[in-house]
Design a protein around this motif. Structure first.
Motif, short mmCIF file in Angstrom:
data_model
loop_
_atom_site.label_atom_id
_atom_site.label_comp_id
_atom_site.label_asym_id
_atom_site.label_seq_id
_atom_site.Cartn_x
_atom_site.Cartn_y
_atom_site.Cartn_z
N GLN A 348 -39.16 -18.11 12.40
CA GLN A 348 -39.90 -19.29 12.00
C GLN A 348 -41.38 -19.08 12.27
O GLN A 348 -41.76 -18.66 13.37
CB GLN A 348 -39.40 -20.52 12.76
N ASN A 362 -44.70 -25.25 7.78
CA ASN A 362 -43.94 -24.20 8.44
C ASN A 362 -43.20 -23.34 7.43
O ASN A 362 -42.86 -23.79 6.33
CB ASN A 362 -42.94 -24.81 9.43
N SER A 363 -42.93 -22.10 7.81
CA SER A 363 -42.21 -21.17 6.94
C SER A 363 -41.01 -20.61 7.70
O SER A 363 -41.06 -20.43 8.92
CB SER A 363 -43.12 -20.02 6.49
N ARG A 365 -37.70 -17.65 7.52
CA ARG A 365 -37.10 -16.48 6.88
C ARG A 365 -35.83 -16.11 7.62
O ARG A 365 -35.81 -16.00 8.84
CB ARG A 365 -38.07 -15.30 6.87
N ASN A 396 -36.14 -16.79 2.00
CA ASN A 396 -37.44 -17.33 2.40
C ASN A 396 -37.56 -18.79 2.02
O ASN A 396 -37.19 -19.18 0.91
CB ASN A 396 -38.59 -16.56 1.73
N ASN A 397 -38.11 -19.58 2.92
CA ASN A 397 -38.37 -20.99 2.65
C ASN A 397 -39.84 -21.26 2.97
O ASN A 397 -40.20 -21.50 4.11
CB ASN A 397 -37.45 -21.88 3.49
N PHE A 398 -40.70 -21.18 1.93
CA PHE A 398 -42.14 -21.36 2.08
C PHE A 398 -42.54 -22.72 1.52
O PHE A 398 -41.74 -23.43 0.91
CB PHE A 398 -42.91 -20.27 1.34
N SER A 399 -43.83 -23.05 1.72
CA SER A 399 -44.34 -24.30 1.17
C SER A 399 -44.31 -24.30 -0.35
O SER A 399 -44.22 -25.35 -0.99
CB SER A 399 -45.78 -24.53 1.66
N GLU A 402 -38.53 -21.82 -2.40
CA GLU A 402 -37.61 -20.85 -1.84
C GLU A 402 -37.58 -19.59 -2.70
O GLU A 402 -37.60 -19.65 -3.92
CB GLU A 402 -36.20 -21.45 -1.76
N PHE A 437 -45.83 -12.68 7.03
CA PHE A 437 -46.51 -13.96 6.87
C PHE A 437 -48.02 -13.80 7.04
O PHE A 437 -48.80 -14.52 6.42
CB PHE A 437 -45.97 -14.98 7.87
#
Length: 641
Positions: A348, A362-363, A365, A396-399, A402, A437
């Motif tokens: 995270q 927040n991101s 992986r 991946n879960n980015f702003s 996904e 990141f």
């Protein structure tokens, strides 16, 4: 003059290669004193490997980056000078393409794909294994460049305890001190090591005033805001079980450093503080092992005056990592061994920007991997085949949404004993790397991220041989790497470096290593690496140009002499000029570095030493324009109780 010196080094290497009989192998090049014993075998004997024993580094003022820089095919890149920040490039790779392990745990985090090698004190190292090109499947990762495995010291197997105290002081108000304590208690043992490093880093350097093609405004000045204070603690506790072992390990680091900026764009107040803690529990039985871990890292960067980078910066990046590594090995008949590797890594990335009212996002992986390796022994161990295959699922879960990746990697390695003294090796591997990141979103003043980066992917291969007949040794290998969407930090007109995809790169070269014991007291070793790292994108202006930060020629030699209680060494390193940009306009000059040292042990438990670095005081810069120190002096005292 420098060119003539370099030619002399190369001539000596070539002349040594023609000697009859050699001792080391391409897969295991042992950096050691003449009286050292040969270490155990590497994880994968088909891969080009260098092994360095920690006991051979005692009695001298050195650092992990300095030790690694004397390895064929490996280049150290320094950001700021001695003991500050350094990364490794293997066979022309980026530092992010090199996997760094500490006691089996991967240190490359999702925040920053590379790792600061200078943060690991030499005094806590027991053994270093460097795998060039293909990476053994049992490491549980895919790496385009290679891997560096660092094994820390533990309690002796014998009864009793070991205590080691050391301290050194030298130029630029540089202080290093450490204490190591280890003890075995019946079936249990523990080891603890604390080290403190601090330096002002205020060496003199040549400031070109931002006009590299106009020398009339150049001036020599002190490097400001280049100070460093680092605390490092290692704690290991273990217990022997009926059919295995259980070990707990804690690594803690606290570091405060100034960020001086690039050569001409200096700063007085920009700073970076880092806190890192790594906790690991390893349970090992005869055929399998399980190692859960927890990793936390916090980096606070301040540039409230806007001295470097783009605007005012005051941010904190927090990274949590957690997961496990596991493996199962089993013999399949008499001549075949299979290995199953499984791992999970969740990370995270929690950024905070104190200079902006816009909330940070927040991101997350998650990485799941499974790999298979088969080792097949044929013709009474004359031939060893080592195929492996690995599949990974990255979520991946980015702003921005996904994204998922499902890469497949693997390798095929072959080792062939042609004669008792000649060993041939070849490997072919397919690998990948997704952006960290920091490469995507980071801002460290002079180093900027790029959210449009694409994952890297590529393949590499090598073929080489070693000729071993005591007491001489010679080994050489040809390598070829091809990478697509390679990520590189490139210098910009604002005197910052931004992460960019280079689309396609082709790197090929030859690495050679020779070692000659001259007598029972003296030994000579040398290595030479030739590489041509070219842009193969097909874009006008960059096609066929050299990749930034990758010299064509690199060579080093070391002469070591021991007589009774004294040891003397001298080493020479040559690094060819290399470019800072993709158009090959800005470049660093070649450098020829000479260092020497002497250590004396008046009694068995006490050693005192004196070292001189860069005797010629060559004024050089590294990587994206960071100046490096000139001549420096260090004294050291070490006691084993």
């Amino acid at each position: 003059m420098r060119r003539q010196s370099f030619v002399s080094v190369l001539f000596f290497v070539c002349l040594s290669a023609s000697a009859q009989g050699y001792k080391t192998s391409l897969g295991e090049i042992v950096v050691q004193k003449p009286t050292s014993t040969t270490p155990s075998s590497p994880i994968d004997s088909s891969v080009s490997t260098t092994i360095i024993e920690g006991k051979d580094l005692q009695g001298q003022k050195t650092s992990l980056p300095e030790v690694l820089s004397e390895t064929a095919g490996l280049q150290i890149r320094q950001y700021g000078g001695l003991d500050t920040f350094a990364t490794a490039s293997i066979r022309g790779s980026t530092s992010e393409q090199v996997a760094v392990y500490l006691d089996g745990l991967l240190l490359n985090t999702v925040q920053g794909g590379d790792f600061n090698l200078a943060s690991i004190p030499v005094n806590e190292i027991e053994r270093i294994e460097i795998y060039r090109g293909a990476v053994p499947a049992r490491l549980g990762t895919s790496a385009l460049g290679g891997a560096i495995l660092i094994r820390t010291r533990s309690a002796e197997l014998k009864k009793g305890h070991t205590t080691r105290l050391s301290t050194s002081y030298g130029s630029f108000n540089t202080l290093e001190t450490s204490i190591f304590q280890a003890q075995k208690l019946r079936s249990s043992h523990y080891a603890a090591n604390y080290s403190l490093t601090r330096t002002d880093g205020d060496f003199s350097f040549l400031n070109n005033n931002g006009t590299p093609f106009n020398s009339s405004d150049d001036r020599t000045e002190k490097r400001e805001n280049n100070d460093l204070t680092r605390h490092k603690l290692l704690l290991k506790m273990g217990r022997s079980l009926a059919n295995g072992s259980l070990e707990f390990q804690e690594n803690f680091l606290r570091e405060e450093r100034g960020i001086p900026g690039l050569g001409a764009l200096t700063s007085e107040k920009a700073s970076l503080s880092s806190t890192r803690t790594v906790t690991q529990l390893r349970w090992q039985q005869e055929e399998w092992s399980l190692a859960p871990f927890l990793h936390f890292e916090k980096q606070r960067f301040k540039d409230q005056e806007g001295e470097i980078g783009l605007g005012i910066q005051d941010n904190s990046n927090n990274t949590w990592g957690y997961g496990f590594d596991s493996s199962l090995e089993r013999m399949i008949g008499r001549f075949q061994r299979g290995t199953l590797v499984m791992n999970y890594r969740g990370e995270q990335f929690l950024p905070e920007d104190f200079s902006s009212s816009t909330p940070e996002v927040n991101s997350l992986r998650n990485q799941f991997g499974i790999g298979l390796e088969d080792e097949i022994v044929l013709l009474e161990e004359r031939i060893i085949l080592n195929p492996s295959l690995r599949t990974e699922h990255i979520l991946n879960n980015f702003s921005s949404g996904e994204t998922n990746f499902h890469p497949v990697s693997g390798k095929m390695g072959v080792r062939f004993h042609a004669t008792p003294s000649v060993v041939l090796r070849t490997n072919f591997a397919r690998a990948y790397r997704i952006p960290s990141f920091s490469e995507l979103f980071g801002d460290r003043g002079s180093l900027l991220g790029n959210p449009d980066l694409q994952p890297e992917k590529g393949w590499n291969g090598d073929i080489g041989f070693s000729w071993e007949t005591s007491p001489l040794s010679f080994s050489t290998a040809y390598f070829l790497n091809q990478t697509e969407d390679m990520i590189q930090f490139l210098q910009t007109s604002q005197l910052t470096a931004r992460a960019e995809n280079l689309t396609k790169a082709r790197i090929q070269g030859v690495e050679t290593d020779v070692r000659i014991p001259l007598s029972e007291q003296a030994a000579f070793s040398a290595n030479y690496t030739f590489q041509r790292a070219k842009d193969a994108s097909g874009f006008p202006g960059t096609e066929g140009k050299f990749l930034p930060g990758r010299p064509v020629h690199e060579a080093s030699g070391r002469l070591h002499y021991r007589y009774r209680m004294a040891q003397i060494y001298t080493d020479l390193t040559y690094l060819d000029n290399n470019f800072l940009d993709t158009q090959n306009i800005l470049r660093t000059e070649n450098r020829f570095l000479w260092g020497s040292g002497i250590s004396i042990s008046p009694v068995k438990w006490l050693t005192t030493s004196f070292d001189v670095k860069n005797i010629l005081s060559d004024q050089v810069v590294d990587v994206v324009g960071f100046p490096l120190p000139g001549r420096s002096f260090y004294g050291r005292l070490e006691a084993n109780i």
